[in-house]
Design an enzyme around this catalytic site. Structure first.
Site, short mmCIF file in Angstrom:
data_model
loop_
_atom_site.label_atom_id
_atom_site.label_comp_id
_atom_site.label_asym_id
_atom_site.label_seq_id
_atom_site.Cartn_x
_atom_site.Cartn_y
_atom_site.Cartn_z
N THR A 109 55.50 54.12 33.98
CA THR A 109 56.87 54.58 33.71
C THR A 109 57.84 53.41 33.57
OG1 THR A 109 56.50 56.70 34.81
CG2 THR A 109 58.78 55.95 34.62
N SER A 148 56.40 61.55 26.99
CA SER A 148 56.23 61.22 28.41
C SER A 148 55.62 59.83 28.46
CB SER A 148 55.30 62.23 29.08
OG SER A 148 54.82 61.75 30.32
N THR A 149 55.83 59.14 29.57
CA THR A 149 55.09 57.89 29.76
C THR A 149 53.60 58.14 29.57
OG1 THR A 149 56.72 56.92 31.25
CG2 THR A 149 54.44 56.15 31.48
N ASN A 150 53.14 59.32 29.96
CA ASN A 150 51.71 59.60 30.01
C ASN A 150 51.06 59.75 28.64
OD1 ASN A 150 52.36 59.63 32.69
ND2 ASN A 150 52.18 61.84 32.93
N THR A 195 11.46 26.55 30.28
CA THR A 195 11.56 27.84 30.97
C THR A 195 11.55 27.56 32.46
OG1 THR A 195 9.16 28.15 30.95
CG2 THR A 195 10.40 29.09 29.11
N SER A 327 36.92 11.17 36.97
CA SER A 327 36.96 10.96 38.42
C SER A 327 38.08 10.01 38.79
CB SER A 327 35.63 10.40 38.91
OG SER A 327 35.69 10.08 40.28
N SER A 328 38.68 10.27 39.94
CA SER A 328 39.71 9.37 40.46
C SER A 328 39.11 8.25 41.29
CB SER A 328 40.70 10.18 41.32
OG SER A 328 40.02 10.77 42.42
N LYS A 333 33.24 7.68 34.73
CA LYS A 333 32.64 9.02 34.76
C LYS A 333 33.42 9.96 33.83
CE LYS A 333 30.74 12.31 38.10
NZ LYS A 333 31.25 13.59 37.61
#
Length: 478
Positions: A109, A148-150, A195, A327-328, A333
């Site tokens: 609504t 209607s909202t519905n 696999t 990477s920090s 990397k």
């Protein structure tokens, strides 16, 4: 609802059955929208986040106004003003006025009233009146007439999904073409298939990438047919529960016909309006298809991460484009950030599907009040999937290269190569060579050459990609 401008002129006062509130003077939404904003501070995602939903709402309101005008229920002046307002929303104007949270109580609504109020206030200005002067054109009496909202809200959701469907299909198709192109590019690159993460038998890298294209192509075909099958039947005209109360008996057919014309979508009236108002099965099935695509994308991205792993100590058969430092603390990397991000999008889409499923199950009797969550999750899944597929294609797939020498090296050193040699050297010899190779760490080809089981010319012929990657019947050696 009545509006009075405050002395400061920065707010206007609007009234509803619960009392009065001060609405920002420049806002095109009204008191009911403001109440919803104050009540539902939940996801932080407003309706405006999904433009196709806003357009769907505007098209529904336009179709309703057209039908009501044709039936003589709406004056020509009001119809013209509402039509102008809806046209502007369809063009993309005023979307920022759709401020209600996607998650809300009331079965939608608040969303419906957000649309009604915005359209009413745009229309009022077009008529030469001030925002909030609802005595001239009313959000409920005029914009929401015979609705209607519905029925208006679920119809707008379906329409919004249909309007955005081609963009989703285009993103998926472009990704499929990118995988297919890599399949052709890598068609000559021999590698080991695996696999259970163990060496199996040879294949080409091209076959691997073509399989990615094929599996996504299956989903593209299903999505092309699924949306028209599931989403084109609408319950507009059913009003509150599907009985059509407060609507002219001729209204439903007129409104749906106009909506189909306005939207360009093949919309039809639901055969059973009671069922169409209460059942969420179409959304469950459509979301399930989105989940299936997400699962496939995630599996593909898992494979890309594995195939590019290392690079020095992993499989390292392909190179993914470097997008950012990884990477920090570890210099040099670079991480597979694009596939990782797609994995996370897939997890979100899978979670969205579960939330949507529970919301669909949570309906009672003639209405499912959880439809706002259903709408939120399905629009979110589409948005995420489309962006993820575009990102994966642009920033990863098109830039993938093959490490051909590495692929060949792994084939030649794999114990799995004995499967290809088995018809030529016999099962007993193949088993013995495999055991020695495992125990000694030596290569299969090296041992075969050392024992003189096959000469180099025969080995070269056996190891030609076209002889190893497709059915080829060779009489077994006695």
């Amino acid at each position: 609802m009545i509006s009075v401008m405050s002395s400061a002129a920065s707010f206007r006062t609007e009234k509803d059955l619960l009392g009065v509130l001060e609405v920002p003077a420049q806002a095109y939404y009204g008191i009911q929208t403001l109440r919803a904003v104050n009540n539902f501070r939940l996801s932080g995602v407003p309706i405006s986040h999904y433009p196709k939903l806003v357009v769907g709402l505007a098209m529904v309101k336009q179709a309703a106004a057209d039908a009501n005008r044709e039936l003589g229920q709406l004056s020509e002046r009001k119809h013209a003003a509402i039509s102008e307002a809806c046209a502007r929303l369809i063009r993309g104007d005023f979307h920022e006025e759709f401020v209600v949270d996607m998650i809300q109580g009331g079965a939608g609504t608040s969303t419906n009233m957000n649309a009604n109020e915005v359209i009413a206030n745009i229309a009022l200005e077009a008529m030469g009146h001030q925002k909030g002067e609802y005595q001239y054109l009313h959000p409920n009496n005029d914009v929401n007439m015979a609705q209607s909202t519905n029925d208006a809200y679920p119809t707008a959701i379906r329409l919004g999904l249909l309007l955005g469907h081609d963009a989703l299909l285009a993103s998926l198709d472009s990704l499929i073409q990118a995988f297919a192109a890599k399949g052709a590019e890598f068609s000559h690159v021999l590698k080991m298939g695996r696999t259970q993460l163990q060496d199996a038998v040879p294949m080409t890298l091209g076959q691997e990438f073509r399989a990615f294209a094929t599996t996504l192509g299956e989903d593209l075909a299903r999505l092309k047919t699924l949306a028209p099958e599931l989403l084109t039947e609408v319950n507009l005209g059913g009003t509150a529960i599907g009985t059509g109360i407060n609507a002219d008996p001729r209204y439903q057919a007129l409104a749906v016909q106009r909506l189909a014309t306005i939207s360009g979508q093949p919309l039809v009236p639901a055969a059973d309006l009671i069922e169409a108002t209460s059942d969420m099965g179409a959304f469950v099935l459509f979301s399930g298809m989105l989940k299936r695509t997400a699962v496939k994308l995630s599996k593909i991205c898992n494979d890309l991460r594995l195939l590019s792993s290392g690079p020095r100590t992993g499989i390292n058969e392909i190179n993914l484009p470097a997008r950012q430092p990884g990477s920090s603390i570890m210099p040099g990397k670079v991480n597979p950030v694009i596939p990782e991000a797609v994995n996370q999008v897939a997890f979100q889409v899978i979670g969205n599907d579960l939330a949507l499923t529970m919301a669909a199950e949570g309906g009672q009797l003639q209405l499912n009040v959880m439809e706002p969550l259903i709408a939120f999750k399905i629009f979110d899944s589409i948005r995420l999937l489309q962006r993820a597929m575009d990102m994966l294609r642009e920033h990863c797939i098109v830039g993938i290269t093959a490490n051909e020498a590495r692929c060949r090296e792994l084939v030649e050193h794999s114990i799995g190569l004995v499967t290809a040699l088995n018809p030529y050297i016999g099962y007993e010899n193949a088993t013995r060579i495999a055991r020695i190779a495992l125990e000694s760490g030596r290569g299969v080809l090296e041992l075969v050459r050392e024992e003189g089981l096959l000469d180099d010319a025969m080995l070269d012929d056996i190891l030609r990609p076209e002889n190893m990657i497709a059915p080829r019947l060779v009489p077994l050696k006695a």
